[in-house]
Design a protein around this motif. Structure first.
Motif, PDB file in Angstrom:
ATOM      1  N   GLN A 146      -8.482  -5.493  -0.405  1.00 26.48           N
ATOM      2  CA  GLN A 146      -7.275  -5.642  -1.371  1.00 26.48           C
ATOM      3  C   GLN A 146      -7.147  -4.038  -1.999  1.00 26.48           C
ATOM      4  N   GLU A 147      -8.166  -3.301  -1.889  1.00 27.84           N
ATOM      5  CA  GLU A 147      -8.156  -1.958  -2.629  1.00 27.84           C
ATOM      6  C   GLU A 147      -8.253  -0.712  -1.676  1.00 27.84           C
ATOM      7  N   ALA A 148      -9.061  -1.102  -0.430  1.00 27.51           N
ATOM      8  CA  ALA A 148      -9.466  -0.043   0.424  1.00 27.51           C
ATOM      9  C   ALA A 148      -9.021  -0.111   1.706  1.00 27.51           C
ATOM     10  N   LEU A 157      -7.653   4.461  -0.754  1.00 26.52           N
ATOM     11  CA  LEU A 157      -7.979   3.575  -1.847  1.00 26.52           C
ATOM     12  C   LEU A 157      -6.878   3.408  -3.060  1.00 26.52           C
ATOM     13  N   ARG A 158      -6.736   2.292  -3.271  1.00 22.48           N
ATOM     14  CA  ARG A 158      -5.702   1.668  -4.100  1.00 22.48           C
ATOM     15  C   ARG A 158      -6.461   1.091  -5.302  1.00 22.48           C
ATOM     16  N   PRO A 159      -6.826   2.035  -6.288  1.00 26.21           N
ATOM     17  CA  PRO A 159      -7.696   1.282  -7.405  1.00 26.21           C
ATOM     18  C   PRO A 159      -7.356  -0.052  -8.117  1.00 26.21           C
ATOM     19  N   ALA A 160      -8.408  -0.898  -7.897  1.00 30.38           N
ATOM     20  CA  ALA A 160      -8.409  -2.177  -8.841  1.00 30.38           C
ATOM     21  C   ALA A 160      -8.021  -1.852 -10.487  1.00 30.38           C
ATOM     22  N   TRP A 218       0.814  -0.995  -0.125  1.00 29.10           N
ATOM     23  CA  TRP A 218      -0.016   0.019  -0.018  1.00 29.10           C
ATOM     24  C   TRP A 218       0.844   1.208  -0.060  1.00 29.10           C
ATOM     25  N   TYR A 229     -13.883  -4.929   0.178  1.00 30.65           N
ATOM     26  CA  TYR A 229     -12.675  -4.746  -0.507  1.00 30.65           C
ATOM     27  C   TYR A 229     -11.220  -4.554  -0.145  1.00 30.65           C
ATOM     28  N   ALA A 239      -2.656   5.701  -5.114  1.00 32.62           N
ATOM     29  CA  ALA A 239      -3.791   5.687  -4.359  1.00 32.62           C
ATOM     30  C   ALA A 239      -4.357   7.211  -4.303  1.00 32.62           C
ATOM     31  N   ALA A 292     -14.274  -0.421  -6.524  1.00 30.29           N
ATOM     32  CA  ALA A 292     -12.909  -0.009  -6.148  1.00 30.29           C
ATOM     33  C   ALA A 292     -11.861   0.266  -7.200  1.00 30.29           C
ATOM     34  N   SER A 293     -12.507  -0.083  -8.481  1.00 29.25           N
ATOM     35  CA  SER A 293     -11.493   0.375  -9.566  1.00 29.25           C
ATOM     36  C   SER A 293     -11.548   1.752  -9.953  1.00 29.25           C
TER      37      SER A 293
END
Length: 553
Positions: A225-227, A243-246, A178, A223, A185, A253-254
């Motif tokens: 893996q993304e948030a 938020l790490r966009p997928a 992250w 989510y 992010a 979360a993309s």
């Protein structure tokens, strides 16, 4: 009900055991029977039981082989053996195979009931321990979540002290994917807004905020893996997400806007509330976290205070303007040294350039200034009003230059209150400084906490702080920190099954070997031996009430 299986090749023995005790009265149900060990194992594979009573001498597979198989594959099952007078050597071997007790044939009902009571108490205690362990694991999970949230919040509000330090801490908290120099992010800020129909009912703001935080954390877990959700107490009606966009199209979360819409749907579904969202600009490194958070709050402020659900993205960076790092440091130092006289000039210097640009630039400068106020207030453990209300008070400046002077005056009064409180604290005999240092250790013993770093944090000489701490506590700073870390290490070893490497990391040791050496010096045994001894003491304490004795007729 605990389930029971009786294994014996004689029908009359099995039927007799079922009739010689009121099984249900003791919380047991005889749900299965078998004529030999092989049949018993086949049944156990489909229908596990908590208590298995077996004869030793049986065809196909005898009781000893059955006990050995159960000890390997059905360790939770309590084992009791039946034997005759001439089978005592078998009984000894049965005990070695894990039998909890034995009964001599012919079995007397009173003796059978004594064994049932003993087994029930052991099973009840295991169930209580399992609940306690589950509670501990939940507590540890929450603790780790809170530590991670605090780390992210600290980066968002105070920035990255050094890339190396941030990377090490991210590694310890399993956040390396992250937080990094090549990160991508966004920070998404989501405020809950209570519709009038909800306010008109039996409305409890504190309960609604708690429920809202729970919903947001559930969304982040969905989510994960993304948030990551985090909370800032200065904005009590808000939750924030890193938020790490997928990859495009794979989930809400993309895209930050799709994620904000998903939060709105869930908040309305479970709580019947609306949300107002601000999406910050892209974060490419830990050094960008502070601007990312400020831009998310700036975007949020563009929503009308009395509006319903809405989403606002950050304005372009060139419209936000910038506050020189040197000016930011000057304002922070003035607050932390209690120099209120310097604040009017610093605040004017801070806000004036933004007024020549745009309303958004002015508000962005206000948000950044509030972060500096917050850092000083938290450093000296000062109580202050939530910043969310302060931002709403100042928000008219977004729409009118006439309100800017009023906003600057409001900020000046707020800053002077903090500076004066710091000055009074430093004028004390040092007790409050030592109390703050002790709180810092209690709350952050898992982090790197050097005396020099804390002395720098509170702007006092390190040698003076060392002497002050020793005079007021009776021990050195390093010994106090060491004792606190060892205390928490012992608690984690006693109450859970975390790996020793993980425990070392949680209590602030980067080197597991050094942790084990230090622990043995403190307690006289290694961490592994300490854990084993604690478990043995618990077993002895439980078993001493019911010593093993021969069941004779």
């Amino acid at each position: 009900m605990y389930r029971v299986m009786i294994v014996d090749d004689a029908d009359e023995i099995r039927n007799g055991l079922k009739l010689k005790a009121n099984w249900r009265q003791y919380g047991f149900d005889v749900c299965a029977e078998a004529r030999n060990g092989r049949e018993a194992l086949d049944i156990l594979a489909e229908q596990p039981v908590e208590l298995l009573i077996t004869d030793i001498r049986m065809p196909v597979m005898n009781g000893l082989d059955l006990l050995a198989a159960c000890s390997a594959s059905h360790r939770a099952t309590k084992l009791v053996v039946l034997s005759g007078y001439d089978d005592f050597q078998y009984v000894k071997r049965a005990m070695q195979c894990g039998a909890a007790d034995y009964l001599l044939k012919p079995v007397i009902g009173e003796e059978l009931e004594k064994v049932i009571v003993k087994v029930k108490e052991a099973l009840d205690e295991e169930k209580r321990q399992q609940r306690a362990d589950a509670g501990l694991h939940l507590q540890l999970s929450k603790s780790m979540r809170l530590i991670r949230e605090q780390f992210i919040l600290q980066l968002a509000k105070e920035g990255a002290p050094s890339i190396r330090e941030v990377m090490e801490r991210a590694e310890h908290l399993s956040l390396r994917h992250w937080i990094g120099e090549d990160m991508c992010a966004f920070i998404v800020t989501v405020e809950m807004r209570i519709p009038e129909r909800v306010r008109a009912s039996a409305f409890r703001p504190d309960l609604m905020r708690t429920a809202y935080q729970m919903v947001c954390r559930e969304i982040a877990e969905q989510y994960k893996q993304e948030a990551i959700a985090f909370y800032d107490m200065n904005f009590p009606s808000m939750m924030h997400f890193l938020l790490r966009p997928a990859p495009a199209g794979t989930s809400p979360a993309s895209d930050p806007n799709r994620f904000a819409a998903a939060v709105q749907r869930e908040a309305n579904r479970y709580l019947q509330i609306d949300t107002a969202t601000g999406i910050g600009r892209r974060i490419s490194s830990p050094a960008d976290m502070k601007d990312g958070y400020a831009s998310a709050l700036l975007a949020w402020s563009r929503n009308r205070p009395d509006g319903g659900k809405s989403v606002a993205s950050s304005v372009p960076a060139e419209e936000e303007g910038a506050v020189p790092d040197q000016l930011e440091r000057k304002l922070g130092l003035a607050l932390e040294r209690g120099e209120a006289r310097l604040l009017p000039g610093l605040i004017a210097e801070w806000l004036s350039p933004s007024l020549r640009q745009s309303m958004h630039s002015f508000y962005y400068a206000v948000v950044k200034m509030i972060f500096v106020f917050d850092a000083a207030a938290r450093k000296f453990q000062l109580e202050h009003e939530p910043f969310q209300e302060l931002l709403w008070e100042i928000s008219p400046a977004m729409r009118s230059f006439d309100a800017c002077d009023e906003a600057a005056e409001r900020l000046l009064r707020f800053g002077q209150t903090i500076a004066e409180a710091v000055r009074r604290q430093k004028a004390s005999n040092g007790e409050e400084i030592v109390a703050m240092v002790r709180r810092e250790i209690e709350e952050n013993y898992g982090c790197e906490l050097s005396l020099t770093a804390l002395a720098d944090k509170y702007y006092i000489n390190a040698a003076y702080l060392s002497d002050l701490f020793h005079r007021q506590t009776g021990i050195t700073y390093s010994q106090y920190l060491f004792d606190i870390r060892m205390k928490h290490a012992g608690r984690l070893l006693r109450n859970g099954d975390l790996r020793i490497h993980d425990i070392a990391s949680l209590v602030g040791f980067t080197n597991t070997g050094y942790f084990c050496t230090a622990f043995k010096k403190q307690f006289g045994v290694s961490p592994a031996e300490y854990r084993k001894n604690q478990k043995n003491e618990n077993i002895i304490a439980k078993d001493s009430k019911y010593p093993l004795r021969r069941r004779m007729i």
